[in-house]
Design a protein around this motif. Structure first.
Motif, PDB file in Angstrom:
ATOM      1  N   GLU B 169       0.845  -1.195   0.000  1.00 58.28           N
ATOM      2  CA  GLU B 169       0.000   0.000   0.000  1.00 58.28           C
ATOM      3  C   GLU B 169       0.877   1.241   0.000  1.00 58.28           C
ATOM      4  OE1 GLU B 169      -2.859   0.048   3.129  1.00 58.28           O
ATOM      5  OE2 GLU B 169      -3.546  -1.971   2.600  1.00 58.28           O
ATOM      6  N   THR B 170       0.480   2.216  -0.774  1.00 53.90           N
ATOM      7  CA  THR B 170       1.258   3.456  -0.851  1.00 53.90           C
ATOM      8  C   THR B 170       0.922   4.354   0.334  1.00 53.90           C
ATOM      9  OG1 THR B 170       1.146   3.277  -3.221  1.00 53.90           O
ATOM     10  CG2 THR B 170       1.775   5.406  -2.357  1.00 53.90           C
ATOM     11  N   LYS B 171       1.943   4.982   0.886  1.00 53.49           N
ATOM     12  CA  LYS B 171       1.706   5.921   1.989  1.00 53.49           C
ATOM     13  C   LYS B 171       2.697   7.071   1.899  1.00 53.49           C
ATOM     14  CE  LYS B 171       2.405   2.198   4.723  1.00 53.49           C
ATOM     15  NZ  LYS B 171       2.541   1.380   5.913  1.00 53.49           N
ATOM     16  N   ASN B 172       2.435   8.115   2.663  1.00 50.40           N
ATOM     17  CA  ASN B 172       3.370   9.247   2.691  1.00 50.40           C
ATOM     18  C   ASN B 172       4.522   8.911   3.619  1.00 50.40           C
ATOM     19  OD1 ASN B 172       1.840  10.687   0.981  1.00 50.40           O
ATOM     20  ND2 ASN B 172       1.247  12.280   2.429  1.00 50.40           N
ATOM     21  N   ILE B 173       5.735   9.099   3.141  1.00 53.77           N
ATOM     22  CA  ILE B 173       6.878   8.787   4.000  1.00 53.77           C
ATOM     23  C   ILE B 173       7.891   9.930   3.964  1.00 53.77           C
ATOM     24  CG2 ILE B 173       6.852   6.269   4.082  1.00 53.77           C
ATOM     25  CD1 ILE B 173       8.739   6.335   1.663  1.00 53.77           C
ATOM     26  N   LYS B 174       8.541  10.110   5.104  1.00 53.93           N
ATOM     27  CA  LYS B 174       9.588  11.136   5.186  1.00 53.93           C
ATOM     28  C   LYS B 174      10.899  10.537   4.710  1.00 53.93           C
ATOM     29  CE  LYS B 174       8.258  14.466   8.621  1.00 53.93           C
ATOM     30  NZ  LYS B 174       8.590  15.128   9.874  1.00 53.93           N
ATOM     31  N   GLU B 207       8.481  14.920   2.161  1.00 48.65           N
ATOM     32  CA  GLU B 207       7.750  13.647   2.141  1.00 48.65           C
ATOM     33  C   GLU B 207       7.475  13.225   0.709  1.00 48.65           C
ATOM     34  OE1 GLU B 207       4.136  13.718   4.331  1.00 48.65           O
ATOM     35  OE2 GLU B 207       5.124  13.951   6.256  1.00 48.65           O
ATOM     36  N   VAL B 208       7.528  11.939   0.485  1.00 47.50           N
ATOM     37  CA  VAL B 208       7.137  11.450  -0.846  1.00 47.50           C
ATOM     38  C   VAL B 208       6.072  10.370  -0.658  1.00 47.50           C
ATOM     39  CG1 VAL B 208       9.338  11.902  -1.994  1.00 47.50           C
ATOM     40  CG2 VAL B 208       8.971   9.703  -0.879  1.00 47.50           C
ATOM     41  N   GLU B 209       5.361  10.134  -1.724  1.00 44.87           N
ATOM     42  CA  GLU B 209       4.369   9.067  -1.659  1.00 44.87           C
ATOM     43  C   GLU B 209       5.061   7.786  -2.122  1.00 44.87           C
ATOM     44  OE1 GLU B 209       0.442   8.206  -4.035  1.00 44.87           O
ATOM     45  OE2 GLU B 209       0.309  10.069  -2.896  1.00 44.87           O
ATOM     46  N   GLY B 210       5.063   6.799  -1.269  1.00 42.29           N
ATOM     47  CA  GLY B 210       5.772   5.574  -1.628  1.00 42.29           C
ATOM     48  C   GLY B 210       5.495   4.509  -0.595  1.00 42.29           C
ATOM     49  N   HIS B 211       6.538   3.908  -0.127  1.00 41.46           N
ATOM     50  CA  HIS B 211       6.402   2.839   0.853  1.00 41.46           C
ATOM     51  C   HIS B 211       7.727   2.731   1.580  1.00 41.46           C
ATOM     52  CE1 HIS B 211       6.069  -1.245   2.450  1.00 41.46           C
ATOM     53  NE2 HIS B 211       4.754  -1.078   2.355  1.00 41.46           N
ATOM     54  N   SER B 325       2.949  12.230 -10.417  1.00 40.76           N
ATOM     55  CA  SER B 325       1.646  11.660 -10.060  1.00 40.76           C
ATOM     56  C   SER B 325       1.683  10.872  -8.762  1.00 40.76           C
ATOM     57  CB  SER B 325       1.161  10.752 -11.184  1.00 40.76           C
ATOM     58  OG  SER B 325       2.115   9.750 -11.412  1.00 40.76           O
ATOM     59  N   ASN B 326       2.848  10.406  -8.403  1.00 42.57           N
ATOM     60  CA  ASN B 326       2.936   9.611  -7.178  1.00 42.57           C
ATOM     61  C   ASN B 326       3.663  10.323  -6.051  1.00 42.57           C
ATOM     62  OD1 ASN B 326       1.753   6.995  -7.943  1.00 42.57           O
ATOM     63  ND2 ASN B 326       3.249   7.217  -9.576  1.00 42.57           N
ATOM     64  N   THR B 327       3.902  11.594  -6.222  1.00 46.23           N
ATOM     65  CA  THR B 327       4.705  12.302  -5.231  1.00 46.23           C
ATOM     66  C   THR B 327       3.936  13.447  -4.620  1.00 46.23           C
ATOM     67  OG1 THR B 327       6.582  11.805  -6.621  1.00 46.23           O
ATOM     68  CG2 THR B 327       6.929  13.423  -4.884  1.00 46.23           C
TER      69      THR B 327
END
Lengths: 128, 332
Positions: B169-174, B207-211, B325-327
C-alpha cells in the motif's frame, strides 16, 4: 616443480578475491581475474603466457561462460577449462563444448584443487 | 475514450452481428424499393414497410437473427479471451516462480559458496601455527558479512513476493529518517568501514508518496558503494542531493567508488531478464530497487560521477526519480 597458473573468471567479486587468496596460499599463481567473459577474452587474446587452467563461471554480464569458453577454445583448443557454476542446467551445453570438468557451487576448496590438479596432470600427459 | 475503445473491443462480435442484421434489413428495403417503387409512391412504400406488421416482423427477424448468432459468437470469443487471460496469468506466475528458483540456485548458492570458501580458508589459516591474528579476524568479519548479505537477499525475495502479489500500500513517508536508518543498517554489515553520508540539502520535512520499502533501495545503493569501493579505500563517502523538479523529487546518490563501465550501466538493473535464455545479469539489489520504484511510478538509473562525466572509474551517481503523479511534497 612450478604450481599451475590460474585464471579466474567470475562476476562474483568476493569469490574472485577469495579463490585468488586461497589458491595463492596453496602456491598457485593467479595470472588474471576477470569479472566477465569480455574481460577474460580481451586478456586471453593479448597475453604472452596462457594460463594452465581457467576457472570459468557461467552467468556473467556482457559475455557468459559458455560463449567465452567457446571463443577461448577456438583460440587454443588445448586450453584446460574448469566450469564452476551455480546452475546445474548448463551441464549439457558445457559438455557439448568438450569441457569435461564441471563443478557446481557451492564447491569445497578440496574438490576445486583436486580438479585443478587433474587438469594439470592431463596437460602433462598431453605433453608426454 | 479508453472506455469507448474497451466497450467496442469487448462487444465487437455483438456490434458486428447487429450491423449485419441491419445491413440485411437495409438491403431488403433497397431491393423492395427498386422492385415495388414503380407501382407505389414513396409515401405508400414507407407505409407498406413501416406500418405493416408483417414487414416489421420480417425486419425484426433479420436483426434478431444477427443478434442471436452474434451473442453465441460473442460468448464463444469471450470464453477464449478468458482462457487466454488465464494462460497469460499462469505464464506470469510461472516466470515468477522460475525467477525465485533462479535466485535460490544462483544468488543464494553464490553466497553459500563465498561463506563455505571463507570458512575453509579460516580453517586453513588457523591450522597454520604462524597465522596472523589480523588476517583471521578480517576473514571472520567477511564470513559474517556474507551471512548478512544472504539475509538481505532473503528479505529482498520477501519484498519481491509482496510486490508481485500487489500487497504493497502506498503511503506518505519522510525521506530523511530513511537515509539515516538505511545507513545504520548497512553499517552493521560493514562494521569496519566507516560510512559518511553528507546530505547536500535540508530534507527534514520532505515527504514522498511511496512505501518504507524505499529504504531498501537506499540500503542497496549504500551497500553497493561499500562493496564496490576502490581497493584500499578505508571509508566510504556518499553525497545525497535532493532536488525538486516541478512537483517531483530527484534523489542523487553520489559515491567515489570504482564506478560502473558504460556497457554495464543498464545491465546492472536487469536481473529479472535472466530467466530468458541468453540474457544474464548479476545481483538482485539494483533490479529489486528498480522494481520497487517502478511500483510507485519512479525510476532509477546510473551515470558517471558528476565531476568526471567521461571517466566511469571515478565513481557513480545513482539518480532516483519519483514522478509527479505519485509524489506529494510537503513544504516546511
Amino acid at each position: 616443480m612450478r604450481k599451475a597458473r590460474i585464471m579466474i573468471v567470475d562476476d562474483n567479486y568476493d569469490l574472485n578475491q577469495l579463490f585468488s587468496e586461497f589458491l595463492s596460499l596453496l602456491g598457485y599463481e593467479i595470472l588474471f581475474i576477470g569479472k566477465n567473459g569480455k574481460e577474460a577474452l580481451d586478456f586471453y587474446k593479448k597475453t604472452a603466457v596462457y594460463p594452465d587452467v581457467i576457472l570459468m563461471d557461467y552467468r556473467m554480464p556482457l559475455k557468459d561462460g559458455l560463449i567465452t569458453s567457446r571463443e577461448i577454445l577456438q583460440l587454443n583448443s588445448n586450453q584446460k577449462i574448469i566450469f564452476v557454476s551455480a546452475d546445474e542446467r548448463v551441464k549439457p551445453e558445457v559438455e557439448e563444448l568438450g569441457i569435461k570438468q564441471i563443478i557446481f557451487k557451492p564447491v569445497d576448496i578440496d574438490l576445486l584443487v583436486q580438479n585443478i590438479e587433474i587438469a594439470v596432470s592431463s596437460i602433462q600427459a598431453d605433453l608426454l | 475514450m479508453d472506455y469507448d475503445q474497451n466497450f467496442l473491443n469487448k462487444y465487437r462480435e455483438i456490434i458486428f452481428g447487429l450491423s449485419i442484421g441491419f445491413l440485411i434489413t437495409i438491403a431488403d428495403l433497397f431491393l423492395d424499393y427498386m422492385v415495388v417503387m414503380q407501382d407505389l409512391t414513396f409515401i405508400q412504400f414507407v407505409e407498406h414497410h413501416f406500418f405493416n406488421i408483417w414487414q416489421l416482423i420480417e425486419h425484426f427477424v433479420y436483426v434478431s437473427m444477427g443478434l442471436f448468432f452474434s451473442i453465441i459468437w460473442w460468448q464463444k470469443s469471450n470464453h477464449y479471451r478468458q482462457i487466454r487471460e488465464l494462460k497469460n496469468e499462469l505464464e506470469e506466475k510461472k516466470d515468477f516462480s522460475d525467477l525465485l528458483l533462479d535466485i535460490m540456485t544462483h544468488d543464494l548458492n553464490n553466497l553459500n559458496q563465498n561463506a563455505l570458501t571463507r570458512a575453509e580458508l579460516l580453517r586453513h589459516l588457523l591450522l597454520d601455527s604462524k597465522y596472523e591474528k589480523g588476517n583471521v579476524i578480517r576473514n571472520f568479519d567477511d564470513l559474517r558479512r556474507t551471512v548478512k548479505f544472504s539475509n538481505i537477499l532473503i528479505k529482498n525475495i520477501k519484498i519481491l513476493s509482496q510486490l508481485e502479489a500487489d500487497m504493497v500500500e502506498t503511503k506518505n513517508i519522510k525521506l530523511s529518517p530513511l537515509f539515516e536508518s538505511a545507513k545504520e543498517k548497512v553499517q552493521l554489515v560493514f562494521p569496519d568501514i566507516p560510512i559518511n553520508i553528507k546530505l547536500k540539502n535540508d530534507t527534514e520535512k520532505l515527504e514522498v508518496e511511496g512505501h518504507p520499502f524505499i529504504e531498501n533501495v537506499f540500503m542497496n545503493l549504500i551497500s553497493n558503494s561499500c562493496r564496490y569501493r576502490k581497493p584500499g579505500q578505508k571509508e566510504v563517502s556518499i553525497e545525497i542531493e535532493v532536488s525538486k523538479v516541478k512537483d517531483s523529487v530527484q534523489i542523487s546518490f553520489i559515491d567515489f567508488g570504482r564506478g560502473i563501465e558504460d556497457e554495464l550501466k543498464e545491465e546492472i538493473f536487469n536481473r529479472f531478464s535472466i530467466i530468458k535464455p541468453g540474457q544474464h545479469g548479476s545481483g538482485l539489489g539494483l533490479s529489486i530497487s528498480r522494481r520497487i520504484l517502478e511500483q510507485f511510478g519512479g525510476k532509477i538509473w546510473v551515470e558517471n560521477h558528476p565531476d568526471s562525466p567521461d571517466d566511469p572509474s571515478a565513481g557513480s551517481i545513482f539518480k532516483i526519480f519519483l514522478t509527479k503523479s505519485n509524489t506529494v511534497i510537503t513544504e516546511g
